[in-house]
Design a protein around this motif. Structure first.
Motif, PDB file in Angstrom:
ATOM      1  N   ALA A   7       0.868  -1.179   0.000  1.00 16.46           N
ATOM      2  CA  ALA A   7       0.000   0.000   0.000  1.00 16.46           C
ATOM      3  C   ALA A   7       0.905   1.229   0.000  1.00 16.46           C
ATOM      4  O   ALA A   7       1.863   1.292   0.768  1.00 16.46           O
ATOM      5  N   ASP A   8       0.605   2.174  -0.866  1.00 13.10           N
ATOM      6  CA  ASP A   8       1.465   3.338  -1.044  1.00 13.10           C
ATOM      7  C   ASP A   8       0.848   4.547  -0.343  1.00 13.10           C
ATOM      8  O   ASP A   8      -0.121   5.133  -0.833  1.00 13.10           O
ATOM      9  N   PHE A   9       1.400   4.901   0.821  1.00  9.46           N
ATOM     10  CA  PHE A   9       0.911   6.081   1.533  1.00  9.46           C
ATOM     11  C   PHE A   9       2.013   6.638   2.429  1.00  9.46           C
ATOM     12  O   PHE A   9       2.956   5.936   2.798  1.00  9.46           O
ATOM     13  N   ILE A 127      -4.075   0.361   8.737  1.00 11.84           N
ATOM     14  CA  ILE A 127      -4.424   1.416   7.783  1.00 11.84           C
ATOM     15  C   ILE A 127      -3.971   1.032   6.371  1.00 11.84           C
ATOM     16  O   ILE A 127      -4.665   1.308   5.390  1.00 11.84           O
ATOM     17  N   ALA A 128      -2.801   0.378   6.277  1.00 12.32           N
ATOM     18  CA  ALA A 128      -2.336  -0.101   4.977  1.00 12.32           C
ATOM     19  C   ALA A 128      -3.367  -1.046   4.368  1.00 12.32           C
ATOM     20  O   ALA A 128      -3.629  -1.001   3.150  1.00 12.32           O
ATOM     21  N   LEU A 141      -6.801   9.864   9.235  1.00  8.98           N
ATOM     22  CA  LEU A 141      -6.209  10.482  10.422  1.00  8.98           C
ATOM     23  C   LEU A 141      -5.936   9.397  11.454  1.00  8.98           C
ATOM     24  O   LEU A 141      -6.846   8.670  11.860  1.00  8.98           O
ATOM     25  N   LEU A 142      -4.676   9.283  11.865  1.00  7.05           N
ATOM     26  CA  LEU A 142      -4.281   8.389  12.959  1.00  7.05           C
ATOM     27  C   LEU A 142      -3.913   9.235  14.163  1.00  7.05           C
ATOM     28  O   LEU A 142      -3.057  10.123  14.067  1.00  7.05           O
ATOM     29  N   LEU A 172      -2.485  10.741   7.067  1.00  5.88           N
ATOM     30  CA  LEU A 172      -1.907   9.823   6.089  1.00  5.88           C
ATOM     31  C   LEU A 172      -2.618   9.989   4.759  1.00  5.88           C
ATOM     32  O   LEU A 172      -3.852   9.987   4.699  1.00  5.88           O
ATOM     33  N   ARG A 173      -1.828  10.106   3.684  1.00  7.84           N
ATOM     34  CA  ARG A 173      -2.394  10.367   2.357  1.00  7.84           C
ATOM     35  C   ARG A 173      -1.901   9.316   1.368  1.00  7.84           C
ATOM     36  O   ARG A 173      -0.700   9.036   1.276  1.00  7.84           O
TER      37      ARG A 173
END
Length: 343
Positions: A7-9, A127-128, A141-142, A172-173
């Motif tokens: 996952a790309d963030f 989140i990933a 938002l974490l 996180l974006r």
């Protein structure tokens, strides 16, 4: 092929909030009968929120700062994740929904993580997974928070570290290339799940015996009681604590195709100075590449330690583009965990 995470963030905005600074030497006698023992841990300062502050309010302070840094309206968040290592404001109540309401993210789904000090770091993997399976999720938002409830625990007697009040928040974006997530690893050994628990106030034991309270219970006594007939196993357990930190760190580096020797900062719990020196030796990193010096001025902010330290180092300009940072620790459960980010 170059390594690419599933996952790309990355972190678009990072911020933290702390309770009021308190001098350890001046206040240790307010908490323990043997302040010299606490002073030997090497802390100079800890942070204590005013009595009127709740964990949700402290978390909201950090969240508001991070959203402002990122230039993100809370109404545009696709998910709000709260990792709370505190005693919550209320029972049968959702701290993640409460935070979303507090900051005005009233249309976002929320997730609450409560695996103690592990939650703020292992949250990256959860989140990933969301980014991987939900193409419509772009901004998350974490927030990770720890505020000691002094009615439940003594911040200078619940462990061999000094507990502090603090929160960190990361926006996180998807596709953001800075502070990019690389990997997360975790080891769990449920054999020791009861260690360090708060004894009274939940369903198993709602009330303490008459005339007593949680403050009369030494949480470390559960550890000693577990090993009382097998002292050699206690020694083995202590060694295992550190060796598993190394194992989970190496697994994370292997998963991300990162040379452990090239990691710029190894950010652990804000533990006591002797423990951090032992961890640095076990992992094989110089002590100056850990958060030992910074942790002495922060105290242990539960699951927020690593992100608070990361934010502080970034503010100081101590990290350069391309640096790899490890966020690692040990938590109730028992859990060992590590997340890698690249600046």
């Amino acid at each position: 092929m170059p390594f690419a995470p599933p996952a790309d963030f990355g972190i678009l905005g990072l911020a933290h909030a702390l309770g009021d600074p308190k001098d350890v030497a001046a206040t240790a006698a307010d908490y323990v009968d043997d302040p010299d023992r606490v002073l030997l841990w090497g802390y100079r300062t800890y942070h204590r929120s005013p009595d009127s502050t709740t964990p949700t309010a402290l978390a909201a302070r950090a969240a508001t700062k991070a959203l402002a840094k990122a230039g993100v309206d809370p109404r545009d968040l696709d998910l709000v994740v709260v990792a709370d290592s505190s005693v919550p404001d209320h029972l049968l109540w959702d701290a993640s929904a409460a935070l979303a309401r507090e900051i005005g993210a009233t249309s976002s789904p929320t997730l609450l993580l409560t695996q103690g000090c592990a939650s703020g770091v292992t949250a990256f993997q959860h989140i990933a997974g969301t980014f991987a399976v939900r193409e419509d999720v772009d901004t998350v938002l974490l927030v990770t928070v720890n505020q000691v409830s002094e009615a439940h625990t003594n911040r200078m007697r619940s462990n061999t570290l000094l507990s502090s009040d603090g929160a960190a928040a990361a926006v996180l974006r998807r596709g953001h290339g800075r502070l990019r997530w690389l990997a997360t690893e975790q080891i769990t050994d449920p054999t020791y799940n009861d260690f360090y628990r708060v004894e009274y106030g939940a369903a198993a034991a709602p009330f303490p015996p008459e005339g007593t309270s949680n403050l009369d219970v030494d949480p470390l006594s559960l550890v000693y009681r577990h090993f009382r007939r097998e002292p050699e196993h206690l020694a083995k357990f202590v060694r295992t604590l550190n060796t598993r930190v190394r194992t989970v760190y190496e697994r994370a580096c292997d998963r991300a195709d990162v040379d452990p020797g090239q990691v710029a900062k190894f950010l652990f719990l804000n533990d006591n100075q002797d423990s951090l020196a032992d961890i640095a030796k076990a992992v094989g990193v110089p002590l100056e590449r850990t958060n030992a010096a910074l942790g002495a001025d922060l105290g242990h902010c539960g699951g927020a330690d690593q992100l608070i330290c990361l934010d502080t180092y970034l503010e100081r300009g101590d990290l350069a583009e391309g640096d790899v940072v490890a966020l690692a620790g040990i938590s109730i459960g028992m859990h060992w965990y590590c997340t890698l980010l690249t600046v």
